[in-house]
Design a protein around this motif. Structure first.
Motif, PDB file in Angstrom:
ATOM      1  N   UNK A  12      49.967  22.842   2.230  1.00 22.61           N
ATOM      2  CA  UNK A  12      50.209  21.563   2.900  1.00 22.61           C
ATOM      3  C   UNK A  12      49.961  20.381   1.963  1.00 22.61           C
ATOM      4  N   UNK A  13      48.998  20.519   1.056  1.00 22.92           N
ATOM      5  CA  UNK A  13      48.784  19.486   0.050  1.00 22.92           C
ATOM      6  C   UNK A  13      50.001  19.314  -0.849  1.00 22.92           C
ATOM      7  N   UNK A  14      50.540  20.439  -1.316  1.00 26.49           N
ATOM      8  CA  UNK A  14      51.756  20.381  -2.129  1.00 26.49           C
ATOM      9  C   UNK A  14      52.927  19.811  -1.329  1.00 26.49           C
ATOM     10  N   UNK A  15      53.003  20.141  -0.045  1.00 24.06           N
ATOM     11  CA  UNK A  15      54.074  19.613   0.801  1.00 24.06           C
ATOM     12  C   UNK A  15      54.016  18.089   0.856  1.00 24.06           C
ATOM     13  N   UNK A  16      52.825  17.542   1.045  1.00 26.67           N
ATOM     14  CA  UNK A  16      52.665  16.080   1.117  1.00 26.67           C
ATOM     15  C   UNK A  16      53.067  15.432  -0.207  1.00 26.67           C
ATOM     16  N   UNK A  17      52.615  16.015  -1.327  1.00 24.78           N
ATOM     17  CA  UNK A  17      52.947  15.465  -2.644  1.00 24.78           C
ATOM     18  C   UNK A  17      54.457  15.565  -2.902  1.00 24.78           C
ATOM     19  N   UNK A  18      55.031  16.733  -2.615  1.00 26.35           N
ATOM     20  CA  UNK A  18      56.468  16.936  -2.845  1.00 26.35           C
ATOM     21  C   UNK A  18      57.323  16.016  -1.993  1.00 26.35           C
ATOM     22  N   UNK A  19      56.959  15.871  -0.729  1.00 26.90           N
ATOM     23  CA  UNK A  19      57.713  14.971   0.146  1.00 26.90           C
ATOM     24  C   UNK A  19      57.522  13.517  -0.276  1.00 26.90           C
ATOM     25  N   UNK A  20      56.313  13.184  -0.707  1.00 25.74           N
ATOM     26  CA  UNK A  20      56.067  11.826  -1.200  1.00 25.74           C
ATOM     27  C   UNK A  20      56.926  11.504  -2.408  1.00 25.74           C
ATOM     28  N   UNK A  21      57.030  12.465  -3.326  1.00 25.71           N
ATOM     29  CA  UNK A  21      57.892  12.266  -4.502  1.00 25.71           C
ATOM     30  C   UNK A  21      59.346  12.130  -4.076  1.00 25.71           C
ATOM     31  N   UNK A  22      59.755  12.932  -3.100  1.00 24.18           N
ATOM     32  CA  UNK A  22      61.127  12.830  -2.591  1.00 24.18           C
ATOM     33  C   UNK A  22      61.401  11.475  -1.960  1.00 24.18           C
ATOM     34  N   UNK A  23      60.452  10.970  -1.197  1.00 23.32           N
ATOM     35  CA  UNK A  23      60.605   9.645  -0.591  1.00 23.32           C
ATOM     36  C   UNK A  23      60.681   8.552  -1.658  1.00 23.32           C
ATOM     37  N   UNK A  24      59.836   8.691  -2.692  1.00 18.60           N
ATOM     38  CA  UNK A  24      59.865   7.732  -3.795  1.00 18.60           C
ATOM     39  C   UNK A  24      61.238   7.745  -4.480  1.00 18.60           C
ATOM     40  N   UNK A  25      61.757   8.946  -4.750  1.00 24.41           N
ATOM     41  CA  UNK A  25      63.058   9.030  -5.419  1.00 24.41           C
ATOM     42  C   UNK A  25      64.152   8.411  -4.563  1.00 24.41           C
ATOM     43  N   UNK A  26      64.111   8.658  -3.250  1.00 22.74           N
ATOM     44  CA  UNK A  26      65.123   8.093  -2.359  1.00 22.74           C
ATOM     45  C   UNK A  26      65.030   6.568  -2.314  1.00 22.74           C
ATOM     46  N   UNK A  27      63.812   6.063  -2.215  1.00 25.44           N
ATOM     47  CA  UNK A  27      63.629   4.610  -2.119  1.00 25.44           C
ATOM     48  C   UNK A  27      64.014   3.903  -3.410  1.00 25.44           C
ATOM     49  N   UNK A  28      63.697   4.516  -4.540  1.00 22.44           N
ATOM     50  CA  UNK A  28      63.964   3.883  -5.833  1.00 22.44           C
ATOM     51  C   UNK A  28      65.372   4.175  -6.348  1.00 22.44           C
ATOM     52  N   UNK A  29      66.039   5.128  -5.702  1.00 23.03           N
ATOM     53  CA  UNK A  29      67.356   5.597  -6.153  1.00 23.03           C
ATOM     54  C   UNK A  29      67.309   6.129  -7.588  1.00 23.03           C
ATOM     55  N   UNK A  30      66.128   6.595  -7.979  1.00 23.29           N
ATOM     56  CA  UNK A  30      65.918   7.205  -9.290  1.00 23.29           C
ATOM     57  C   UNK A  30      65.518   8.664  -9.044  1.00 23.29           C
ATOM     58  N   UNK A  31      66.445   9.566  -9.331  1.00 19.71           N
ATOM     59  CA  UNK A  31      66.230  10.984  -9.049  1.00 19.71           C
ATOM     60  C   UNK A  31      65.873  11.782 -10.303  1.00 19.71           C
ATOM     61  N   UNK A  32      65.258  11.118 -11.261  1.00 21.77           N
ATOM     62  CA  UNK A  32      64.902  11.778 -12.517  1.00 21.77           C
ATOM     63  C   UNK A  32      63.884  12.896 -12.306  1.00 21.77           C
ATOM     64  N   UNK A  33      63.094  12.816 -11.242  1.00 19.37           N
ATOM     65  CA  UNK A  33      62.049  13.812 -10.988  1.00 19.37           C
ATOM     66  C   UNK A  33      62.514  14.927 -10.043  1.00 19.37           C
ATOM     67  N   UNK A  34      63.823  15.115  -9.914  1.00 12.81           N
ATOM     68  CA  UNK A  34      64.352  16.126  -9.000  1.00 12.81           C
ATOM     69  C   UNK A  34      63.818  17.535  -9.308  1.00 12.81           C
ATOM     70  N   UNK A  35      63.752  17.879 -10.582  1.00 11.95           N
ATOM     71  CA  UNK A  35      63.245  19.203 -10.970  1.00 11.95           C
ATOM     72  C   UNK A  35      61.762  19.327 -10.592  1.00 11.95           C
ATOM     73  N   UNK A  36      60.998  18.287 -10.835  1.00  5.68           N
ATOM     74  CA  UNK A  36      59.573  18.295 -10.476  1.00  5.68           C
ATOM     75  C   UNK A  36      59.423  18.434  -8.966  1.00  5.68           C
ATOM     76  N   UNK A  37      60.185  17.664  -8.229  1.00  6.10           N
ATOM     77  CA  UNK A  37      60.170  17.700  -6.764  1.00  6.10           C
ATOM     78  C   UNK A  37      60.441  19.121  -6.257  1.00  6.10           C
ATOM     79  N   UNK A  38      61.457  19.758  -6.818  1.00  2.00           N
ATOM     80  CA  UNK A  38      61.815  21.122  -6.398  1.00  2.00           C
ATOM     81  C   UNK A  38      60.702  22.110  -6.712  1.00  2.00           C
ATOM     82  N   UNK A  39      60.084  21.992  -7.879  1.00  2.00           N
ATOM     83  CA  UNK A  39      59.003  22.911  -8.253  1.00  2.00           C
ATOM     84  C   UNK A  39      57.754  22.697  -7.404  1.00  2.00           C
TER      85      UNK A  39
END
Length: 132
Positions: A12-39
């Motif tokens: 659940x900790x990883x879920x919160x971090x991963x979803x947070x990164x996904x939200x950041x990428x969506x808001x910033x329109x910068x998807x450079x961390x897509x691989x990190x998000x997936x991992x």
């Protein structure tokens, strides 16, 4: 705390971090961390969650030492891998610098998976021996 619960909490900790990164990428329109998000979501959340289910359903009393080593190895390796990817795709450090960290993280996740297979196989032997 049982291993199933430890894995659930970490998942659940990883879920919160991963979803947070996904939200950041969506808001910033910068998807450079897509691989990190997936991992983070796959290795951190999904694999930890699956290991928790395995402990809950199949590993009622695993060897405490080996189960502890497997748990610690998976969490340390997943964290190392995700941190390395975050630094790499964030442009903080070059790939040549991060290769040892990413390699160790990847190898650690793989070794932890092998240890989980061992724990499952040993658990099956213990159960079948108890039934005789």
């Amino acid at each position: 705390m049982n291993f199933d619960r430890k894995y659930l909490v970490w998942a659940l900790g990883y879920l919160i971090v991963g979803m947070g990164l996904g939200l950041y990428m969506a808001a910033s329109k910068n998807h450079a961390q897509l691989v990190t998000h997936a991992h983070i979501l796959m290795v951190g959340f999904a694999v930890s969650f699956i290991y928790g289910i395995i402990h809950r359903l199949w590993l009622k009393q695993p060897g405490k030492t080996l189960a502890t080593i497997q748990f610690a190895l998976h969490q340390a390796a997943a964290f190392a891998m995700c941190t390395g990817l975050l630094l790499l795709y964030g442009g903080v450090l070059p790939e040549s610098t991060l290769t040892p960290l990413l390699g160790a993280g990847s190898l650690g996740v793989w070794l932890a998976a092998l240890l989980m297979i061992w724990l499952v196989r040993q658990s099956g032997r213990t159960t079948s021996a108890a039934l005789r």
